[in-house]
Design a protein around this motif. Sequence first.
Motif, PDB file in Angstrom:
ATOM      1  N   SER A 136       0.820  -1.215   0.000  1.00 22.66           N
ATOM      2  CA  SER A 136       0.000   0.000   0.000  1.00 22.66           C
ATOM      3  C   SER A 136       0.857   1.269   0.000  1.00 22.66           C
ATOM      4  O   SER A 136       0.372   2.351  -0.297  1.00 22.66           O
ATOM      5  CB  SER A 136      -0.956   0.012   1.197  1.00 22.66           C
ATOM      6  OG  SER A 136      -0.264   0.316   2.398  1.00 22.66           O
ATOM      7  N   LEU A 137       2.143   1.113   0.306  1.00 23.43           N
ATOM      8  CA  LEU A 137       3.086   2.232   0.284  1.00 23.43           C
ATOM      9  C   LEU A 137       3.911   2.245  -1.010  1.00 23.43           C
ATOM     10  O   LEU A 137       4.869   3.009  -1.132  1.00 23.43           O
ATOM     11  CB  LEU A 137       4.023   2.154   1.498  1.00 23.43           C
ATOM     12  CG  LEU A 137       3.356   2.394   2.844  1.00 23.43           C
ATOM     13  CD1 LEU A 137       4.244   1.922   3.985  1.00 23.43           C
ATOM     14  CD2 LEU A 137       2.992   3.860   3.011  1.00 23.43           C
ATOM     15  N   GLY A 138       3.552   1.373  -1.945  1.00 18.66           N
ATOM     16  CA  GLY A 138       4.228   1.361  -3.237  1.00 18.66           C
ATOM     17  C   GLY A 138       5.311   0.318  -3.404  1.00 18.66           C
ATOM     18  O   GLY A 138       5.980   0.279  -4.435  1.00 18.66           O
ATOM     19  N   PHE A 139       5.495  -0.550  -2.421  1.00 21.77           N
ATOM     20  CA  PHE A 139       6.507  -1.596  -2.531  1.00 21.77           C
ATOM     21  C   PHE A 139       5.946  -2.772  -3.326  1.00 21.77           C
ATOM     22  O   PHE A 139       4.767  -3.111  -3.200  1.00 21.77           O
ATOM     23  CB  PHE A 139       6.954  -2.079  -1.142  1.00 21.77           C
ATOM     24  CG  PHE A 139       7.848  -1.093  -0.431  1.00 21.77           C
ATOM     25  CD1 PHE A 139       9.227  -1.192  -0.537  1.00 21.77           C
ATOM     26  CD2 PHE A 139       7.310  -0.073   0.334  1.00 21.77           C
ATOM     27  CE1 PHE A 139      10.058  -0.284   0.110  1.00 21.77           C
ATOM     28  CE2 PHE A 139       8.121   0.838   0.984  1.00 21.77           C
ATOM     29  CZ  PHE A 139       9.503   0.728   0.873  1.00 21.77           C
ATOM     30  N   VAL A 140       6.812  -3.395  -4.115  1.00 23.81           N
ATOM     31  CA  VAL A 140       6.437  -4.531  -4.948  1.00 23.81           C
ATOM     32  C   VAL A 140       7.292  -5.724  -4.530  1.00 23.81           C
ATOM     33  O   VAL A 140       8.513  -5.616  -4.388  1.00 23.81           O
ATOM     34  CB  VAL A 140       6.663  -4.214  -6.444  1.00 23.81           C
ATOM     35  CG1 VAL A 140       6.358  -5.421  -7.315  1.00 23.81           C
ATOM     36  CG2 VAL A 140       5.823  -3.012  -6.854  1.00 23.81           C
ATOM     37  N   THR A 141       6.645  -6.859  -4.338  1.00 28.88           N
ATOM     38  CA  THR A 141       7.335  -8.078  -3.917  1.00 28.88           C
ATOM     39  C   THR A 141       8.281  -8.546  -5.016  1.00 28.88           C
ATOM     40  O   THR A 141       7.915  -8.571  -6.188  1.00 28.88           O
ATOM     41  CB  THR A 141       6.307  -9.170  -3.582  1.00 28.88           C
ATOM     42  OG1 THR A 141       5.443  -8.657  -2.561  1.00 28.88           O
ATOM     43  CG2 THR A 141       6.971 -10.433  -3.078  1.00 28.88           C
ATOM     44  N   GLN A 142       9.492  -8.939  -4.614  1.00 25.95           N
ATOM     45  CA  GLN A 142      10.538  -9.330  -5.557  1.00 25.95           C
ATOM     46  C   GLN A 142      10.855 -10.820  -5.553  1.00 25.95           C
ATOM     47  O   GLN A 142      11.642 -11.269  -6.378  1.00 25.95           O
ATOM     48  CB  GLN A 142      11.834  -8.566  -5.230  1.00 25.95           C
ATOM     49  CG  GLN A 142      11.681  -7.068  -5.313  1.00 25.95           C
ATOM     50  CD  GLN A 142      11.389  -6.600  -6.717  1.00 25.95           C
ATOM     51  OE1 GLN A 142      12.172  -6.839  -7.622  1.00 25.95           O
ATOM     52  NE2 GLN A 142      10.250  -5.956  -6.923  1.00 25.95           N
ATOM     53  N   CYS A 143      10.304 -11.558  -4.606  1.00 27.40           N
ATOM     54  CA  CYS A 143      10.662 -12.970  -4.507  1.00 27.40           C
ATOM     55  C   CYS A 143       9.557 -13.721  -3.775  1.00 27.40           C
ATOM     56  O   CYS A 143       8.668 -13.125  -3.184  1.00 27.40           O
ATOM     57  CB  CYS A 143      11.989 -13.141  -3.763  1.00 27.40           C
ATOM     58  SG  CYS A 143      11.926 -12.644  -2.017  1.00 27.40           S
ATOM     59  N   MET A 156      10.983  -6.687  -0.895  1.00 23.82           N
ATOM     60  CA  MET A 156      10.128  -5.764  -1.635  1.00 23.82           C
ATOM     61  C   MET A 156      10.940  -4.545  -2.036  1.00 23.82           C
ATOM     62  O   MET A 156      11.898  -4.162  -1.336  1.00 23.82           O
ATOM     63  CB  MET A 156       8.924  -5.364  -0.781  1.00 23.82           C
ATOM     64  CG  MET A 156       8.097  -6.543  -0.326  1.00 23.82           C
ATOM     65  SD  MET A 156       6.621  -6.078   0.641  1.00 23.82           S
ATOM     66  CE  MET A 156       5.502  -5.627  -0.704  1.00 23.82           C
ATOM     67  N   VAL A 157      10.572  -3.932  -3.139  1.00 23.91           N
ATOM     68  CA  VAL A 157      11.256  -2.739  -3.642  1.00 23.91           C
ATOM     69  C   VAL A 157      10.215  -1.707  -4.039  1.00 23.91           C
ATOM     70  O   VAL A 157       9.182  -2.042  -4.622  1.00 23.91           O
ATOM     71  CB  VAL A 157      12.172  -3.076  -4.841  1.00 23.91           C
ATOM     72  CG1 VAL A 157      12.766  -1.822  -5.444  1.00 23.91           C
ATOM     73  CG2 VAL A 157      13.267  -4.036  -4.432  1.00 23.91           C
ATOM     74  N   ARG A 158      10.534  -0.475  -3.742  1.00 20.87           N
ATOM     75  CA  ARG A 158       9.694   0.663  -4.170  1.00 20.87           C
ATOM     76  C   ARG A 158      10.517   1.462  -5.165  1.00 20.87           C
ATOM     77  O   ARG A 158      11.650   1.868  -4.869  1.00 20.87           O
ATOM     78  CB  ARG A 158       9.332   1.532  -2.966  1.00 20.87           C
ATOM     79  CG  ARG A 158       8.383   2.668  -3.284  1.00 20.87           C
ATOM     80  CD  ARG A 158       8.068   3.403  -1.986  1.00 20.87           C
ATOM     81  NE  ARG A 158       6.970   4.304  -2.101  1.00 20.87           N
ATOM     82  CZ  ARG A 158       7.075   5.609  -2.337  1.00 20.87           C
ATOM     83  NH1 ARG A 158       8.269   6.155  -2.510  1.00 20.87           N
ATOM     84  NH2 ARG A 158       6.007   6.357  -2.408  1.00 20.87           N
ATOM     85  N   ALA A 159       9.970   1.686  -6.339  1.00 20.12           N
ATOM     86  CA  ALA A 159      10.670   2.400  -7.389  1.00 20.12           C
ATOM     87  C   ALA A 159      11.040   3.807  -6.934  1.00 20.12           C
ATOM     88  O   ALA A 159      10.364   4.406  -6.103  1.00 20.12           O
ATOM     89  CB  ALA A 159       9.803   2.459  -8.649  1.00 20.12           C
TER      90      ALA A 159
END
Length: 161
Positions: A136-143, A156-159
């Motif tokens: 919800s804060l813009g992080f995307v799961t990476q694994c 997780m990474v947020r662009a």
Amino acid sequence: MSAEPSYRWHRWHELSADTLYAFLKLRSDIFVVEQNCVFPEMDGIDPQCEHLTALDDRGQLMAYLRLVPPGVKRPHSESPAASGPAIGRVVVAMPARGTGLGRRIMLQALQHCAQRYPQQPVSLSGQQHLEAFYASLGFVTQCQAYLEDGIWHVDMVRAAG
């Protein structure tokens, strides 16, 4: 918790003994005792980090996180986006849970990252049960989820932005 807490960033050499004790105790109370997880909570990275504290109007520590500078610690997935800063050890004291303080301290950290590390993605290794919160804060799961110290985590990474 009545009023908005005061937020303050601390570099290692600026920490008072009381501030250091307060956040190490809060981290230990939550990550070791409450979560019943025996692991090396003091991992040797703290001296290289910036530390964000949120204090109530009585000066009590209500929330904390650390900002790991780029290149200090890579997440489990070794994502190429992990070259930027990382947020870690996010913790909210029991009396402040459910008040939105976790979101507010994360927003403080993301704003600081944008100023200090412009145009760099921000990563974190979060407990899997908090994946939707971080998303919800813009992080995307990476694994896929992985077991770390007996607790399921995801990187997780947020662009940059």
